[in-house]
Design an enzyme around this catalytic site. Structure first.
Site, mmCIF file in Angstrom:
data_model
loop_
_atom_site.group_PDB
_atom_site.id
_atom_site.type_symbol
_atom_site.label_atom_id
_atom_site.label_comp_id
_atom_site.label_asym_id
_atom_site.label_seq_id
_atom_site.Cartn_x
_atom_site.Cartn_y
_atom_site.Cartn_z
ATOM 1 N N TYR A 145 0.809 -1.236 0.000
ATOM 2 C CA TYR A 145 0.000 0.000 0.000
ATOM 3 C C TYR A 145 0.840 1.284 0.000
ATOM 4 O O TYR A 145 2.048 1.223 0.082
ATOM 5 C CB TYR A 145 -1.070 -0.008 1.070
ATOM 6 N N GLU A 146 0.143 2.381 -0.181
ATOM 7 C CA GLU A 146 0.777 3.704 -0.381
ATOM 8 C C GLU A 146 1.746 3.677 -1.560
ATOM 9 O O GLU A 146 2.783 4.340 -1.546
ATOM 10 C CB GLU A 146 1.506 4.164 0.891
#
Lengths: 600, 600
Positions: A440-441
């Site tokens: 993620y990110e």
């Protein structure tokens, strides 16, 4: 059964001798970070997370979050009370601006505390952690009215905050966003669309949640250039600060995930929800990057935080578990077997854990210092240098920190043998939790492309040249001392591999950008080796100096020197292979037509 | 939502051109393995696992097994019916001896089928898979009465079989076993003790389960030299073959694990259970290694099997998912975004998956051929050579196969981005399932020690010398052809690194065995690179020859050549770093006192 002790001694060593905190007392805000204050934050903050948050880590994994028919979400047993104590004790406000109720400490100090919080309970740490990104965006881009309305309660932790980017059809490629924002007559917007993977999107910890949402206004370009950022409170906030009616945003479902079960990952439905533009229309991507860069450093810290706890437990297990005999003969003949510590491959895994966790701690905290200096350094040149370095290294801290976090957690589980695979021992949770941080990110592949596709070339390569110069300068100094010369020489070799790889990109990237893309992840790891090697060089230099001066704990400093040697001899050699992979280029990577990938 | 297609075309290519099955028609039993028969086994066996077992894979993960108050265990919905069909269709009997109802096909053919079964449903495949180890032990060490009593039903699959080694206090170190076997008056033994991590220890698939149990007889040495092997049926078998009374063995609990939820992992309690000695008293370790070596090759195959399914799904997802644009400009300007295939780092992950799965398939099947030749080759010299090679490479196939299996599954999950972390997409299950294979049947660290501590030095290094000669000979031949010369040259360089590392062990291991132990895992991976490189050399040579002859599917052969090049340019460079890590030796690995590992 797992245990966790905040590594306060190591954090203090890093802050003093790698980050060099005492040298920055002239920087606004740093004066408050006296050694005593920092020690108090680390000791008391560490005690809080170890006593309050860590005991909830396995419970959170087992119970997960529950969504009810009315769309409300319940967090695991104990989370609500622990969150209340977190807010009351003010641990979330360390580095927030005083104007909004924060303590205005350096970011580097709050980063040290955040590592501990992640180690103790990553899923819990994400609730206030995600709010930080939202706070950062409002601090920079919010109007004074928005700041006044939302920030004090967000900073205190009374209200939560989220980042709403991803939609079912778009993750990395935000140009594909479909969520619409239609202007109302009163200057607000009606937001309609579906967002997915929204961490802490709905929960029972706070009375309100302030969502920051990417959406497109009517007529905006159908690309990332058309995106705007909106603030959308879960519960409307009246002008007097009291809570009003419920907004038209709700949690449609929660995801069943591999790990971080204690955090609610929500599908969020916006059904004409009322929101307000943050910053300028169609400048949402820039605002998003403020959140994103803060979040990426935080995710790199997650890699370190999980690795630290997993590593600590592997050390304890290796000390307790007796199995087999030392290769050269029984180490403890009176016992029926020796401990796992006699086995070189167990040691190898533990030393890798030690070398990477301590190295990454130094890198994360040194990176956090650059964030402080970027904003607060007195000289413009210092601010620019810090901005260049942290811009360059943010994808490295995120990508390498989380790849290594997963690897260290996996190795720590491996030390446990079969017991590592059994849930009650707690080790497999660390592997499952660590896994998300690579995704993620921005996946680690996206981080690598940010590094080689954007950061390397920005401003004519100013940042990478500054980085090379910094590393080369410290190598030259360390070569003059016999105790650090070998490490310096090996780091110089790794730096040479990175410089050669950089030259190869420059020579070949113009004719075919895929040559750069195909080597991106290898280059990210090569940069991570050199950057972490620089941290080990600083630690080795400091240990040598302190020992010569008769200062510090000799055993602790000996351990730093041994671990630095291990990093030099057993980890830095990876640099050569990474360079050669990069120089392999894109031809073999891209040659196969998609339809020929399956051999079936 | 995941899908799976048995890679029959690739298996056939490997069997014909890497294993060279047609050349062994003079070996007893190989005559039956005609191309038509093999094709039928692969096609029909592949269809069976894809249609019957694969649809139960996610169900098995979600439901897991349930232990009831009476100690019985229920497998997930559908497993019982699928197992009945598996037995009825005879898929478990392919390579078992005809004397016990088997089809006496070469082991290499049943190995090809087993890969498919693992890919379709690893947890299910373990039920018959574990029985194979027990069968192997009884075939070699069982008395004629024991063989007659148990083997036909075990071969047919009517009864299950298990291996009972591990106890709470002992995994790797079997000398610590506490389970006792006290002779009864009738020649049987009363077995008492607790075994843990017993895969398929109790379930509802079969009417009986035949446990093979390690225990110590009274007065036996309190070390691995005192271990004996016993056969302990769950239900007593009367002389006429009918089932009698329940034996005093029961499942005390089932473990909650990270993965392979569909397989019941049991704590087994032996409370004076009746058992019979298998082979000679206190020769249990040798009998155990018969089971263990078969099991280790099977576990290496698990690494491949899981990697294959995970890889296939990543390819499908990369083809379907549109996100971002090619670096050189839109590949499909009429679409809103290009597919993931345009991104070099996605390609890199997929090519690594392809290069390793196809390379490991060749290595596993070539290894299985050596198992056949070890027992069946006409010439003594051929039998010895095969025994040497598979003895050397068993720990490599297990250790490298499973490390790469986990890595490929992780990368396949990574291709999915955030969706890879969500359970319903199925990818995270592959990572959780793959993880156990690195741990059980001897951790991969134990495999590496078996390689460097036992196999390298056995018979004066005969096996490793034979391996070096084999690789060097094929390199020399391939260098003569321009299309394979580069791969051959790069493989020669990797072989040189392995030979140098071997010399380093010889030069330094005598003065300190930890120097060998500290490099064991690196050496295992170095050997895996060279062995898999040899497989790619054979595939590249075959592809070149077939294309020159105008035979085969040109696109398939092109893909082999491209993938061989990828292996050469992007994977083989790891060899140099592994050698340098090995040459780092044990000093930095072993220098730190255990109490100094924690920096807290």
């Amino acid at each position: 059964m797992p245990q966790y002790t905040p590594p306060v001694r190591d954090t203090r060593f890093v802050l003093e001798h790698v980050v060099g905190l005492p040298a920055y007392s002239n920087v606004p805000g740093f004066g408050a970070a006296t050694p005593d204050t920092v020690e108090a934050v680390l000791e008391e903050g560490g005690r809080f997370v170890a006593e309050v948050l860590f005991p909830l880590n396995q419970i959170g994994d087992e119970q997960g979050c529950t969504r009810h028919a009315d769309g409300s979400v319940t967090t695991p047993d104990g989370f609500k009370d622990a969150y209340r104590r977190f807010v009351e004790s003010g641990w979330g406000t360390l580095s927030a601006p005083e104007a909004f109720g924060g303590q205005a400490m350096p970011h580097v100090v709050s980063t040290a505390f955040q590592e501990y919080m992640i180690s103790a309970n990553m899923a819990f740490a994400m609730y206030p952690g995600l709010a930080h990104g939202a706070i950062a965006a409002l601090v920079v881009k919010g109007s004074p009215e928005q700041q006044e309305k939302y920030l004090p309660q967000m900073v205190s932790g009374e209200w939560g905050g989220t980042m709403n980017l991803t939609e079912p059809q778009c993750g990395t490629d935000l140009g594909l966003i479909r969520t619409r924002a239609v202007p109302n007559d009163d200057g607000s917007y009606a937001i309609t669309g579906t967002k997915i993977f929204i961490s802490a999107g709905e929960h029972d910890l706070t009375d309100n949640i302030i969502h920051l949402v990417l959406a497109k206004t009517p007529g905006a370009p159908d690309s990332s250039k058309g995106i705007s950022l909106f603030v959308v409170p879960k519960v409307m906030v009246n002008d007097d600060g009291t809570l009003g009616a419920r907004n038209a945003v709700s949690c449609g479902s929660i995801e069943h995930k591999m790990g971080i079960h204690g955090n609610s990952t929500c599908v969020m439905n916006y059904d004409g929800a009322t929101g307000w533009l943050v910053g300028e229309e169609m400048k949402g991507l820039a605002a998003m990057f403020i959140m994103m860069n803060a979040a990426r450093l935080g995710v790199g810290l997650q890699g370190l935080g999980i690795a630290e706890t997993a590593y600590q437990n592997a050390v304890h297990y290796a000390r307790d578990r007796r199995q087999g005999r030392a290769l050269a003969g029984p180490a403890e003949p009176d016992e029926k077997a020796d401990t796992l510590f006699v086995h070189p491959d167990v040691r190898r895994m533990l030393m890798e854990g030690k070398a990477w966790t301590e190295g990454l701690r130094a890198l994360c905290l040194w990176g956090a210092l650059q964030v402080d200096l970027e904003h607060r350094a007195v000289d413009e040149a210092d601010r620019q240098m810090a901005a260049d370095l942290i811009g360059l290294l943010t994808p490295v801290i995120k990508g390498v920190g989380t790849d290594k976090g997963y690897e260290i957690a996996t190795n720590a589980q491996q030390v446990y043998g079969g017991h590592g695979y059994i849930r009650e021992w707690g080790m497999e949770q660390y592997v499952r939790d660590a896994r998300i941080a690579q995704i993620y990110e921005g996946t680690n592949g996206v981080q690598a492309m940010d590094l080689v596709g954007r950061k390397l070339a920005q401003n004519g390569g100013r940042a990478i040249q500054a980085f090379f110069k910094l590393v080369a300068t410290e190598i030259a100094a360390a070569k003059a001392d016999a105790t650090t010369a070998d490490l310096a020489t090996r780091l110089e070799r790794a730096l040479g591999e990175q410089q050669a790889a950089t030259m190869w990109f420059m020579a070949n990237g113009m004719k075919n950008p895929d040559h750069v893309g195909a080597g991106a992840v290898s280059y990210m790891h090569l940069t991570g080796l050199v950057a972490t090697g620089l941290m080990w060089l600083r630690m080795a230099v400091a240990a040598t100096r302190l020992k010569a001066d008769g200062e510090g704990d000799a055993a602790f400093l000996d351990a730093k020197q041994v671990t630095a040697r291990f990093f030099a001899e057993r980890i830095l050699p990876e640099a050569g292979a990474l360079r050669r992979k990069i120089e392999g280029g894109a031809d073999a990577v891209m040659a196969l037509p998609p339809e020929m990938f399956l051999a079936a």
